[in-house]
Design a protein around this motif. Structure first.
Motif, PDB file in Angstrom:
ATOM      1  N   ALA A  38      36.039  43.804  31.424  1.00 28.76           N
ATOM      2  CA  ALA A  38      37.438  44.024  31.004  1.00 28.76           C
ATOM      3  C   ALA A  38      37.844  45.469  31.280  1.00 28.76           C
ATOM      4  CB  ALA A  38      37.606  43.678  29.522  1.00 28.76           C
ATOM      5  N   ASN A  41      37.957  46.017  35.084  1.00 25.65           N
ATOM      6  CA  ASN A  41      39.047  45.242  35.675  1.00 25.65           C
ATOM      7  C   ASN A  41      40.401  45.924  35.494  1.00 25.65           C
ATOM      8  OD1 ASN A  41      38.805  42.792  37.178  1.00 25.65           O
ATOM      9  ND2 ASN A  41      40.319  41.887  35.822  1.00 25.65           N
ATOM     10  N   SER A  42      40.507  46.732  34.438  1.00 23.21           N
ATOM     11  CA  SER A  42      41.763  47.458  34.219  1.00 23.21           C
ATOM     12  C   SER A  42      41.936  48.580  35.253  1.00 23.21           C
ATOM     13  CB  SER A  42      41.806  48.035  32.801  1.00 23.21           C
ATOM     14  OG  SER A  42      40.774  48.997  32.644  1.00 23.21           O
ATOM     15  N   ASN A  45      40.651  45.770  40.311  1.00 24.44           N
ATOM     16  CA  ASN A  45      40.826  44.333  40.076  1.00 24.44           C
ATOM     17  C   ASN A  45      39.752  43.504  40.784  1.00 24.44           C
ATOM     18  OD1 ASN A  45      42.029  42.088  39.093  1.00 24.44           O
ATOM     19  ND2 ASN A  45      43.776  42.092  40.481  1.00 24.44           N
ATOM     20  N   SER A  48      40.695  38.070  38.671  1.00 24.36           N
ATOM     21  CA  SER A  48      42.127  37.917  38.444  1.00 24.36           C
ATOM     22  C   SER A  48      42.452  38.338  36.995  1.00 24.36           C
ATOM     23  CB  SER A  48      42.505  36.452  38.688  1.00 24.36           C
ATOM     24  OG  SER A  48      43.677  36.140  37.989  1.00 24.36           O
ATOM     25  N   ARG A  49      43.466  39.177  36.820  1.00 22.36           N
ATOM     26  CA  ARG A  49      43.757  39.744  35.489  1.00 22.36           C
ATOM     27  C   ARG A  49      43.990  38.664  34.437  1.00 22.36           C
ATOM     28  NH1 ARG A  49      45.620  44.878  37.801  1.00 22.36           N
ATOM     29  NH2 ARG A  49      43.665  46.017  37.702  1.00 22.36           N
ATOM     30  N   LYS A  50      44.610  37.550  34.872  1.00 26.23           N
ATOM     31  CA  LYS A  50      44.875  36.496  33.887  1.00 26.23           C
ATOM     32  C   LYS A  50      43.618  35.665  33.602  1.00 26.23           C
ATOM     33  CE  LYS A  50      46.779  33.133  37.199  1.00 26.23           C
ATOM     34  NZ  LYS A  50      46.465  33.841  38.449  1.00 26.23           N
ATOM     35  N   ILE A  52      40.451  37.083  33.096  1.00 27.47           N
ATOM     36  CA  ILE A  52      39.379  37.846  32.451  1.00 27.47           C
ATOM     37  C   ILE A  52      38.947  37.203  31.123  1.00 27.47           C
ATOM     38  CG2 ILE A  52      40.917  39.532  31.312  1.00 27.47           C
ATOM     39  CD1 ILE A  52      37.528  40.401  32.952  1.00 27.47           C
TER      40      ILE A  52
END
Length: 217
Positions: A38, A41-42, A45, A48-50, A52
């Motif tokens: 997390a 990923n911030s 990427n 996919s952000r949605k 995580i």
């Protein structure tokens, strides 16, 4: 967004229901993955952000779909080609602590994430290399990959990386995690390829069309 700890606990309980023999160390390593991915990923990427919040289901458990095809013997060596941020290599390295994994990707920043995550959970059985598959010349018992490219292209690239000496229950070769319609892709290898449906092992809807495909090389 659901509470962070709630996500981890819910998804980890799914993981443990399928793999009840995980050691305390393995559980701790799997638990630590969420916060690490997390955070990374911030910045970069890699997932996919949605997606995580589905880390354990869509990425960790999916990676462990390879376990349903083979239990690597202690001392085996495995290359993960096109690992991205570490899938399936990192979950497999946690699951098989006595097996050596070499994670390769052509995108440097993704390798950086994989290295940081492996370091963060104290994995000592993984190495990383930023290069294209064609450039990697080492040999391994198996090459694993997750939806990186069509099967025939993968076979061409990794054939040179497969060791001749056999020690596992399956002859050395390529094991891929794939989704969707695969008949056309498998056609050239239909006489030797083995394919299993992950929906036969994992009941979640995500696995309805997911397969693990093995080609001896």
């Amino acid at each position: 967004m659901t509470n962070f700890q709630e996500i981890v606990n819910t998804q980890l309980s799914i993981l443990e229901s399928y793999f009840p023999d995980l050691s305390e160390k393995q559980k701790a390593q799997f638990t630590a993955l969420y916060a690490l991915y997390a955070d990374w990923n911030s910045k970069i990427n890699v997932i996919s952000r949605k997606d995580i919040d589905n880390l354990y289901l869509h990425h960790v458990l999916h990676s462990l779909g390879i376990v349903k095809m083979i239990k690597f013997k202690e001392g085996s060596s495995v290359m993960d080609l096109g690992t991205g941020g570490g899938f399936p290599g990192i979950p497999l390295a946690i699951f098989f602590p006595e097996v050596q994994f070499h994670l390769v990707d052509s995108i440097g920043k993704k390798i950086k994430v994989g290295q940081a995550v492996a370091e963060g959970i104290g994995l000592t059985n993984v190495t990383f290399r930023h290069c294209r598959g064609e450039e990697e010349k080492q040999v391994f018992d198996f090459v694993v990959s997750r939806a990186v490219m069509p099967l025939s292209d993968l076979v061409k690239i990794v054939r040179k990386n497969i060791r001749r000496e056999q020690t596992n229950a399956l002859p050395n070769g390529l094991i891929c995690l794939k989704g969707g319609e695969l008949q056309h892709e498998i056609l050239p290898f239909r006489k030797q390829a083995i394919s299993i449906d992950l929906k036969d092992y994992f009941k979640e809807e995500f696995f309805e069309t997911k397969k693990t495909v093995y080609v001896p090389l």
